[in-house]
Motif scaffolding. Structure first.
Motif, mmCIF file in Angstrom:
data_model
loop_
_atom_site.group_PDB
_atom_site.id
_atom_site.type_symbol
_atom_site.label_atom_id
_atom_site.label_comp_id
_atom_site.label_asym_id
_atom_site.label_seq_id
_atom_site.Cartn_x
_atom_site.Cartn_y
_atom_site.Cartn_z
ATOM 1 N N LEU A 33 0.827 -1.201 0.000
ATOM 2 C CA LEU A 33 0.000 0.000 0.000
ATOM 3 C C LEU A 33 0.862 1.252 0.000
ATOM 4 C CD1 LEU A 33 -2.703 -1.064 2.615
ATOM 5 C CD2 LEU A 33 -2.620 -1.507 0.148
ATOM 6 N N TYR A 34 1.139 1.731 -1.196
ATOM 7 C CA TYR A 34 1.747 3.046 -1.334
ATOM 8 C C TYR A 34 1.117 3.714 -2.543
ATOM 9 C CZ TYR A 34 5.091 0.717 -4.511
ATOM 10 O OH TYR A 34 5.670 -0.018 -5.510
ATOM 11 N N PHE A 35 0.942 5.009 -2.433
ATOM 12 C CA PHE A 35 0.106 5.738 -3.384
ATOM 13 C C PHE A 35 0.655 5.786 -4.792
ATOM 14 C CE2 PHE A 35 -1.871 7.461 0.530
ATOM 15 C CZ PHE A 35 -3.147 7.002 0.264
ATOM 16 N N GLU A 36 1.949 5.523 -4.985
ATOM 17 C CA GLU A 36 2.488 5.504 -6.344
ATOM 18 C C GLU A 36 1.814 4.429 -7.201
ATOM 19 O OE1 GLU A 36 5.373 7.426 -3.666
ATOM 20 O OE2 GLU A 36 4.348 5.509 -3.573
ATOM 21 N N LYS A 37 1.207 3.452 -6.569
ATOM 22 C CA LYS A 37 0.492 2.410 -7.315
ATOM 23 C C LYS A 37 -0.852 2.896 -7.848
ATOM 24 C CE LYS A 37 2.560 -1.700 -5.422
ATOM 25 N NZ LYS A 37 2.344 -3.041 -4.918
ATOM 26 N N GLY A 38 -1.245 4.089 -7.444
ATOM 27 C CA GLY A 38 -2.504 4.639 -7.936
ATOM 28 C C GLY A 38 -3.682 4.364 -7.034
ATOM 29 N N LEU A 39 -3.431 4.135 -5.765
ATOM 30 C CA LEU A 39 -4.525 3.842 -4.850
ATOM 31 C C LEU A 39 -5.500 5.004 -4.710
ATOM 32 C CD1 LEU A 39 -2.639 1.785 -2.166
ATOM 33 C CD2 LEU A 39 -4.595 1.023 -3.493
ATOM 34 N N VAL A 40 -4.994 6.240 -4.728
ATOM 35 C CA VAL A 40 -5.897 7.385 -4.641
ATOM 36 C C VAL A 40 -6.833 7.384 -5.841
ATOM 37 C CG1 VAL A 40 -6.033 9.911 -4.722
ATOM 38 C CG2 VAL A 40 -4.353 8.803 -3.244
ATOM 39 N N ALA A 41 -6.293 7.147 -7.017
ATOM 40 C CA ALA A 41 -7.128 7.096 -8.224
ATOM 41 C C ALA A 41 -8.163 5.986 -8.122
ATOM 42 C CB ALA A 41 -6.251 6.887 -9.458
ATOM 43 N N LEU A 42 -7.750 4.826 -7.645
ATOM 44 C CA LEU A 42 -8.689 3.710 -7.496
ATOM 45 C C LEU A 42 -9.789 4.068 -6.505
ATOM 46 C CD1 LEU A 42 -9.649 0.842 -8.012
ATOM 47 C CD2 LEU A 42 -7.923 0.042 -6.372
ATOM 48 N N LEU A 43 -9.411 4.601 -5.350
ATOM 49 C CA LEU A 43 -10.399 4.939 -4.328
ATOM 50 C C LEU A 43 -11.349 6.035 -4.804
ATOM 51 C CD1 LEU A 43 -8.092 4.867 -1.177
ATOM 52 C CD2 LEU A 43 -9.834 3.170 -1.806
ATOM 53 N N GLU A 44 -10.808 7.084 -5.406
ATOM 54 C CA GLU A 44 -11.659 8.191 -5.870
ATOM 55 C C GLU A 44 -12.612 7.744 -6.975
ATOM 56 O OE1 GLU A 44 -12.341 11.163 -4.766
ATOM 57 O OE2 GLU A 44 -10.860 11.116 -3.149
ATOM 58 N N ASN A 45 -12.112 6.958 -7.916
ATOM 59 C CA ASN A 45 -12.982 6.467 -8.996
ATOM 60 C C ASN A 45 -14.004 5.478 -8.465
ATOM 61 O OD1 ASN A 45 -12.265 7.456 -11.884
ATOM 62 N ND2 ASN A 45 -10.313 7.279 -10.806
ATOM 63 N N TYR A 46 -13.622 4.682 -7.479
ATOM 64 C CA TYR A 46 -14.573 3.760 -6.854
ATOM 65 C C TYR A 46 -15.697 4.571 -6.198
ATOM 66 C CZ TYR A 46 -16.527 -0.085 -4.210
ATOM 67 O OH TYR A 46 -17.395 -1.022 -3.692
ATOM 68 N N ARG A 47 -15.330 5.625 -5.468
ATOM 69 C CA ARG A 47 -16.337 6.463 -4.807
ATOM 70 C C ARG A 47 -17.283 7.075 -5.838
ATOM 71 N NH1 ARG A 47 -17.170 11.571 -3.981
ATOM 72 N NH2 ARG A 47 -15.174 12.241 -4.815
ATOM 73 N N GLN A 48 -16.739 7.582 -6.938
ATOM 74 C CA GLN A 48 -17.577 8.174 -7.976
ATOM 75 C C GLN A 48 -18.517 7.139 -8.589
ATOM 76 O OE1 GLN A 48 -15.149 10.284 -10.834
ATOM 77 N NE2 GLN A 48 -13.959 11.250 -9.199
ATOM 78 N N ALA A 49 -18.009 5.946 -8.825
ATOM 79 C CA ALA A 49 -18.852 4.879 -9.376
ATOM 80 C C ALA A 49 -19.939 4.485 -8.375
ATOM 81 C CB ALA A 49 -17.995 3.677 -9.751
ATOM 82 N N TYR A 50 -19.572 4.436 -7.111
ATOM 83 C CA TYR A 50 -20.537 4.091 -6.053
ATOM 84 C C TYR A 50 -21.672 5.119 -5.994
ATOM 85 C CZ TYR A 50 -22.491 3.519 -1.381
ATOM 86 O OH TYR A 50 -23.345 3.367 -0.321
ATOM 87 N N LEU A 51 -21.344 6.381 -6.164
ATOM 88 C CA LEU A 51 -22.370 7.420 -6.131
ATOM 89 C C LEU A 51 -23.350 7.281 -7.291
ATOM 90 C CD1 LEU A 51 -20.198 10.495 -5.067
ATOM 91 C CD2 LEU A 51 -21.834 9.198 -3.659
ATOM 92 N N ILE A 52 -22.879 6.707 -8.394
ATOM 93 C CA ILE A 52 -23.753 6.473 -9.553
ATOM 94 C C ILE A 52 -24.580 5.207 -9.358
ATOM 95 C CG2 ILE A 52 -23.759 5.895 -12.021
ATOM 96 C CD1 ILE A 52 -21.256 7.749 -12.225
ATOM 97 N N ASP A 53 -23.954 4.151 -8.828
ATOM 98 C CA ASP A 53 -24.665 2.880 -8.644
ATOM 99 C C ASP A 53 -24.146 2.184 -7.379
ATOM 100 O OD1 ASP A 53 -25.855 0.340 -8.813
ATOM 101 O OD2 ASP A 53 -25.745 0.328 -11.001
#
Length: 179
Positions: A33-53
């Motif tokens: 777990l380090y952010f260079e792997k894109g975890l922020v992008a994954l979490l933020e996009n997951y949240r946006q997708a969750y808000l849609i469905d």
């Protein structure tokens, strides 16, 4: 080979049964777990997708590292504790196999290393950016055949929703990944 030491990268796969599509109901991230792997992008996009469905598949995060506390806080701050689960580091292949056997896909936005090969060994398609950091493992991913290579960080939200709405497509990608 006479003048070099060759150490091939291999991964263990403890596959007992290849789960049918009905038993695959999660999205998996595996790695340090380090952010260079894109975890922020994954979490933020997951949240946006969750808000849609809200039916979006749960995100299972396997791994540990310096960013764990920040990820836990992000999950709590965004009220996603019932959708995103941090499992910590897991090294027992029999336990890992259970998570892979329930996953529709494995996602790591900015890094595609040995987890690509492990995912394929379990019949799970891999999703990462086209220019992800790799030791060459990303080159095994054939776009829309055995995984997804996307160009822009913003594409990930649509991919997450597509997984929910066209699970069959990703299951078939997983079969080809295993082959």
């Amino acid at each position: 080979r006479k003048r070099l030491f060759v150490a091939p990268n291999t991964v263990e796969v403890a596959m007992k049964v290849f789960n049918p599509i009905e038993k695959r109901n999660s999205i998996l991230f595996i790695g340090t777990l380090y952010f260079e792997k894109g975890l922020v992008a994954l979490l933020e996009n997951y949240r946006q997708a969750y808000l849609i469905d809200h039916r979006i598949y749960p995100l299972i995060i396997i791994g540990d590292g310096k960013e764990r506390l920040q990820i836990e806080n992000w999950i709590e701050d965004n009220n996603l504790g019932d959708k995103i689960f941090l499992k910590g580091a897991i090294y027992n292949e029999n336990i890992l196999s259970e998570y892979f056997n329930e996953a529709v896909v494995c996602i790591s936005p900015n890094q595609a290393g040995l987890s690509v090969l492990k995912s394929f060994g379990y019949g799970v398609p891999y999703i990462t950016m086209q220019d992800a950091i790799t030791g060459g493992e990303r080159l095994n991913i054939k776009h829309n055949n055995n995984g997804v290579l996307y160009e822009n960080e913003s594409d990930l939200k649509d991919i997450l929703l597509d997984i929910l709405h066209d699970k069959q497509k990703y299951y078939e990608m997983g079969i080809r990944a295993k082959d």
